[in-house]
Write an enzyme that holds these catalytic residues in place. Structure first.
Site, PDB file in Angstrom:
ATOM      1  N   HIS A 235       0.833  -1.206   0.000  1.00 56.51           N
ATOM      2  CA  HIS A 235       0.000   0.000   0.000  1.00 56.51           C
ATOM      3  C   HIS A 235       0.870   1.260   0.000  1.00 56.51           C
ATOM      4  CE1 HIS A 235      -3.378  -2.444   2.221  1.00 56.51           C
ATOM      5  NE2 HIS A 235      -3.306  -2.747   0.936  1.00 56.51           N
TER       6      HIS A 235
HETATM    7  C1  LIG Z   1      -0.579  -7.435  -4.521  1.00 56.60           C
HETATM    8  C2  LIG Z   1      -1.401  -6.263  -4.076  1.00 56.60           C
HETATM    9  C3  LIG Z   1      -2.500  -6.468  -3.240  1.00 56.60           C
HETATM   10  C4  LIG Z   1      -3.267  -5.380  -2.840  1.00 56.60           C
HETATM   11  N1  LIG Z   1      -4.447  -5.612  -2.188  1.00 56.60           N
HETATM   12  C5  LIG Z   1      -5.296  -4.585  -1.976  1.00 56.60           C
HETATM   13  C6  LIG Z   1      -6.619  -4.815  -1.513  1.00 56.60           C
HETATM   14  O1  LIG Z   1      -7.062  -5.952  -1.323  1.00 56.60           O
HETATM   15  N2  LIG Z   1      -7.419  -3.729  -1.295  1.00 56.60           N
HETATM   16  C7  LIG Z   1      -6.979  -2.465  -1.501  1.00 56.60           C
HETATM   17  O2  LIG Z   1      -7.735  -1.521  -1.227  1.00 56.60           O
HETATM   18  N3  LIG Z   1      -5.741  -2.219  -1.960  1.00 56.60           N
HETATM   19  C8  LIG Z   1      -4.913  -3.253  -2.252  1.00 56.60           C
HETATM   20  N4  LIG Z   1      -3.692  -3.011  -2.803  1.00 56.60           N
HETATM   21  C9  LIG Z   1      -3.285  -1.617  -3.034  1.00 56.60           C
HETATM   22  C10 LIG Z   1      -4.039  -0.963  -4.176  1.00 56.60           C
HETATM   23  O3  LIG Z   1      -4.273  -1.872  -5.211  1.00 56.60           O
HETATM   24  C11 LIG Z   1      -3.227   0.238  -4.653  1.00 56.60           C
HETATM   25  O4  LIG Z   1      -3.106   1.179  -3.606  1.00 56.60           O
HETATM   26  C12 LIG Z   1      -3.864   0.963  -5.834  1.00 56.60           C
HETATM   27  O5  LIG Z   1      -4.167   0.064  -6.864  1.00 56.60           O
HETATM   28  C13 LIG Z   1      -2.912   2.032  -6.342  1.00 56.60           C
HETATM   29  O6  LIG Z   1      -3.538   2.726  -7.377  1.00 56.60           O
HETATM   30  P1  LIG Z   1      -2.743   3.765  -8.259  1.00 56.60           P
HETATM   31  O7  LIG Z   1      -3.695   4.328  -9.229  1.00 56.60           O
HETATM   32  O8  LIG Z   1      -1.992   4.669  -7.370  1.00 56.60           O
HETATM   33  O9  LIG Z   1      -1.611   2.906  -9.005  1.00 56.60           O
HETATM   34  P2  LIG Z   1      -1.742   1.606  -9.909  1.00 56.60           P
HETATM   35  O10 LIG Z   1      -3.088   0.999  -9.817  1.00 56.60           O
HETATM   36  O11 LIG Z   1      -0.563   0.753  -9.579  1.00 56.60           O
HETATM   37  O12 LIG Z   1      -1.621   2.181 -11.379  1.00 56.60           O
HETATM   38  C14 LIG Z   1      -0.464   2.685 -11.956  1.00 56.60           C
HETATM   39  C15 LIG Z   1      -0.519   2.362 -13.445  1.00 56.60           C
HETATM   40  O13 LIG Z   1       0.456   3.133 -14.118  1.00 56.60           O
HETATM   41  C16 LIG Z   1       1.162   2.312 -15.028  1.00 56.60           C
HETATM   42  N5  LIG Z   1       2.490   2.908 -15.203  1.00 56.60           N
HETATM   43  C17 LIG Z   1       3.487   2.983 -14.288  1.00 56.60           C
HETATM   44  N6  LIG Z   1       4.544   3.620 -14.809  1.00 56.60           N
HETATM   45  C18 LIG Z   1       4.210   3.962 -16.079  1.00 56.60           C
HETATM   46  C19 LIG Z   1       4.903   4.645 -17.125  1.00 56.60           C
HETATM   47  N7  LIG Z   1       6.138   5.087 -16.954  1.00 56.60           N
HETATM   48  N8  LIG Z   1       4.259   4.807 -18.312  1.00 56.60           N
HETATM   49  C20 LIG Z   1       2.993   4.363 -18.490  1.00 56.60           C
HETATM   50  N9  LIG Z   1       2.300   3.694 -17.527  1.00 56.60           N
HETATM   51  C21 LIG Z   1       2.906   3.511 -16.333  1.00 56.60           C
HETATM   52  C22 LIG Z   1       1.186   0.961 -14.320  1.00 56.60           C
HETATM   53  O14 LIG Z   1       1.488  -0.092 -15.207  1.00 56.60           O
HETATM   54  C23 LIG Z   1      -0.202   0.903 -13.730  1.00 56.60           C
HETATM   55  O15 LIG Z   1      -1.144   0.384 -14.637  1.00 56.60           O
HETATM   56  C24 LIG Z   1      -2.900  -4.073  -3.218  1.00 56.60           C
HETATM   57  C25 LIG Z   1      -1.788  -3.862  -4.049  1.00 56.60           C
HETATM   58  C26 LIG Z   1      -1.057  -4.947  -4.489  1.00 56.60           C
HETATM   59  C27 LIG Z   1       0.092  -4.711  -5.430  1.00 56.60           C
END
Ligand SMILES: Cc1cc2nc3c(=O)[nH]c(=O)nc-3n(C[C@H](O)[C@H](O)[C@H](O)COP(=O)(O)OP(=O)(O)OC[C@H]3O[C@@H](n4cnc5c(N)ncnc54)[C@H](O)[C@@H]3O)c2cc1C
Length: 601
Positions: free
Chosen positions: A524
């Site tokens: 997280h």
């Molecule tokens: C294994 C795991 C289990 C989890 N379990 C839970 C759960 O059960 N419940 C919960 O609430 N949270 C959970 N989390 C946490 C939650 O999923 C994350 O906090 C949330 O998804 C983050 O969202 P975000 O939009 O910040 O980033 P992300 O969803 O990670 O999105 C970032 C996106 O940007 C893309 N990206 C990155 N760099 C680049 C680049 N240079 N160029 C183009 N694209 C790029 C990535 O590929 C990705 O698709 C979990 C996380 C993980 C990894």
């Protein structure tokens, strides 16, 4: 605008136009929402760039219980944390594997699907820290806007209806498959804890998990919920395998991005805004590569400094440590349950049964210390009802990369304790760590994987709260309800004795050392592009999510969260995506969710 090229059921483009109104970088939990909502304005053109591939038709992603099989595959960035000085002592190199989603839907397609919004006091604290417009009263309507709660239990008494919406795009369901759910709740009641809807009025208490799983038993990722319904819009281009290297900046304006697609570097320009949604690890990397960050670090990486800001500082993350117990129940998640053809047929027929569940079926939230205000939890339990079968246990534990000598002892003692009995684990989770870390470029290869150093457990207070959490788990295991199913509260000794023998067994020092060895990250990460008051030197973006000093460059994802919330972070990222879209469009789309609710709060 050129038509989208696609195959049946999904529409990703292979064409990048030279210019769009908006460029959204990263199609994860927040980015998919931002792009889908911006594309509701037919007059705007939007490009969504995603480094990973398409999730369409990927059954491993769609079936919830396949959760554990997704990591270390092409769907994952496959990062590790830097060696830790104060934590992870049981793991090879004092490091942990660090999965992050790399596909449409991002980490919402890799995660355990637990749906937790966080505590109302978390968001009130954001407002206190200078995030104007982000108090609980401000953000709850955005949580509601995205939610489609489906009552698959037909009159679920746990759910507080005023706090749920049934008509948003992303499905939320609640399903408790094993008798452990009832026992766990009884144990909580014995200790004086209420059974609560933790997304409702109060958070402290025990509760079955709410999950982002559809009524048909599929993972409700942001790509399924938000992107697919928007894909037919001619004004939205979605480009996969498109890695954004940096933002192109002229003066105080973002004018486009440099993308690596199919091995070629391409420049795409924007007329209005660039929105970075690459997550708490990659968003700082993109800003740093663009010349926005701490001067000394950028100098080391030989990147010209455009703006000095604390990008990549303040990394926060949750840690958890397992407390396992054998039990005599036989309806826990076992290999035989999974492979049972009837179970598979049930899932294929109705989306029911074990295959539709998150591996975490129960949650609980407690305030055991005094550092958080009354009502805000500091410890969470994630209850995992998986059988401790030989074979399954060996494989799962191997995935964690324990040091060889620990792994051998750990397995041997596990076999001795569990024998042929089933078991489950309470993962005790530290919600508000005082220790913070950093995301930095690798200066010898700045475009390669960034260096993630959470600096876990640098502060002793974090260990102290953890020990209180372990004691609480033991109290649960000692209740009559738990004893009736054969629970045992003192199995933590297992094989750890050789490492911990200098402490008296079952002492606080013993468990403190246990935490420093076995606590593991929960994935997280937040706060590396912290939002807050513009004159606060620790912040990177203002309350409108604009990178300070730039008029049309925003960050919208987990990295802007000023302090990690009291629970799992996905729903908060979806909320941030929803609110970001409103801020960019200059509209208030949630008026209808505001009025009726707040008269009752
Ligand atoms: C294994 C795991 C289990 C989890 N379990 C839970 C759960 O059960 N419940 C919960 O609430 N949270 C959970 N989390 C946490 C939650 O999923 C994350 O906090 C949330 O998804 C983050 O969202 P975000 O939009 O910040 O980033 P992300 O969803 O990670 O999105 C970032 C996106 O940007 C893309 N990206 C990155 N760099 C680049 C680049 N240079 N160029 C183009 N694209 C790029 C990535 O590929 C990705 O698709 C979990 C996380 C993980 C990894």
């Amino acid at each position: 605008m050129s038509s989208l090229l696609g195959r049946k059921g999904t529409k990703v483009t292979n064409i990048l136009l030279p210019e769009y109104d908006y460029i959204v970088v990263g199609a994860g939990s927040a980015g998919a929402v931002v792009a889908a909502r911006l594309s509701e304005d037919a007059g705007s053109s939007i490009l969504l760039l995603e480094a990973g591939g398409d999730d369409y038709g990927d059954k491993m992603v769609a079936v919830p219980l396949m959760y554990g099989a997704l990591q270390r595959t092409h769907r994952d960035w496959m990062l590790s944390v830097e060696p830790q000085k104060h934590a992870l002592k049981a793991f090879k190199g004092n490091r942990n594997y660090y999965p992050r989603g790399k596909m449409l839907g991002g980490s919402s397609n890799l995660n355990a699907m637990i749906y937790v919004r966080g505590c109302r006091l978390d968001f009130d604290r954001w407002a206190e820290l200078g995030c104007e417009g982000w108090s609980y009263e401000d953000v709850l309507p955005y949580f509601l806007k995205s939610e489609a709660f489906v009552d698959i239990n037909n009159g679920d008494s746990i759910v507080e209806k005023d706090y749920h919406n049934t008509r948003g795009p992303q499905e939320v369901t609640r399903f408790s498959p094993s008798s452990l759910s009832r026992v766990f709740r009884s144990a909580g009641e014995e200790l004086g804890y209420k059974t609560v809807d933790y997304n409702g009025r109060e958070m402290i208490g025990v509760s079955p998990s709410f999950t982002n799983v559809t009524k048909n038993g599929l993972r409700a990722s942001t790509s399924r919920a938000f992107l697919r319904p928007a894909m037919d819009r001619p004004n939205l281009h979605i480009s996969i395998h498109s890695h954004v290297e940096k933002v192109l900046i002229e003066g105080s304006r973002a004018v486009g991005v440099l993308v690596k697609k199919d091995g070629r570097e391409v420049t795409v320009r924007c007329r209005k805004e660039v929105v970075i949604c690459a997550g708490a690890i990659m968003s700082p990397q993109i800003l740093l590569l663009s010349g926005i960050g701490p001067r000394q670090h950028l100098d080391e990486a030989k990147i010209p400094v455009l703006k000095e800001l604390p990008v990549g500082e303040n990394l926060q993350d949750h840690l958890f440590v397992p407390v396992t117990s054998p039990v005599t129940s036989t309806d826990l998640l076992a290999r035989s349950t999974l492979l049972n053809p009837l179970n598979i047929l049930k899932y294929l027929w109705s989306g029911g049964g074990w295959l539709r569940v998150s591996p975490i079926t129960e949650l609980a939230f407690f305030r055991l210390g005094s550092a958080t205000p009354p009502g805000m939890p500091d410890i969470q339990f994630h209850v995992v009802p998986s059988a401790q079968e030989k074979g399954v246990r060996d494989r799962t534990e191997k995935m964690f990369d324990y040091k060889d000598e620990i792994f051998t002892d750990y397995l041997a003692s596990g076999a001795k304790i569990f024998g042929s009995r089933q078991g489950f684990s309470i993962s005790v989770t530290l919600l508000h760590p005082k220790s913070t870390g950093t995301v930095r470029l690798n200066v010898v290869d700045p475009k390669g994987p960034p260096l993630v150093d959470p600096n876990f457990l640098a502060r002793q207070e974090d260990v102290d709260i953890f020990v209180k959490g372990i004691r609480e788990a033991q109290r649960f295991l000692d209740t009559k309800a738990m004893k009736a199913i054969g629970a045992e509260s003192r199995n933590i000794e297992r094989a750890y004795k050789p490492i911990l023998w200098q402490h008296a067994y079952d002492s606080d020092g013993y468990y403190g050392e246990y935490v420093r060895h076995f606590a593991h990250n929960v994935y997280h990460p937040t706060s590396t592009c912290k939002m807050g008051a513009i004159d606060d030197p620790t912040t990177v973006v203002d309350s409108q999510l604009r990178v300070k000093g730039f008029s049309n460059l925003r960050v919208a994802d987990a990295s802007v969260i000023p302090e990690v919330i009291s629970g799992n972070t996905n729903a908060a990222c979806v909320m941030i995506g929803e609110k970001a879209a409103d801020l960019i469009r200059g509209i208030d789309s949630v008026r209808q969710f505001r009025k009726p609710l707040f008269s009752k709060l």
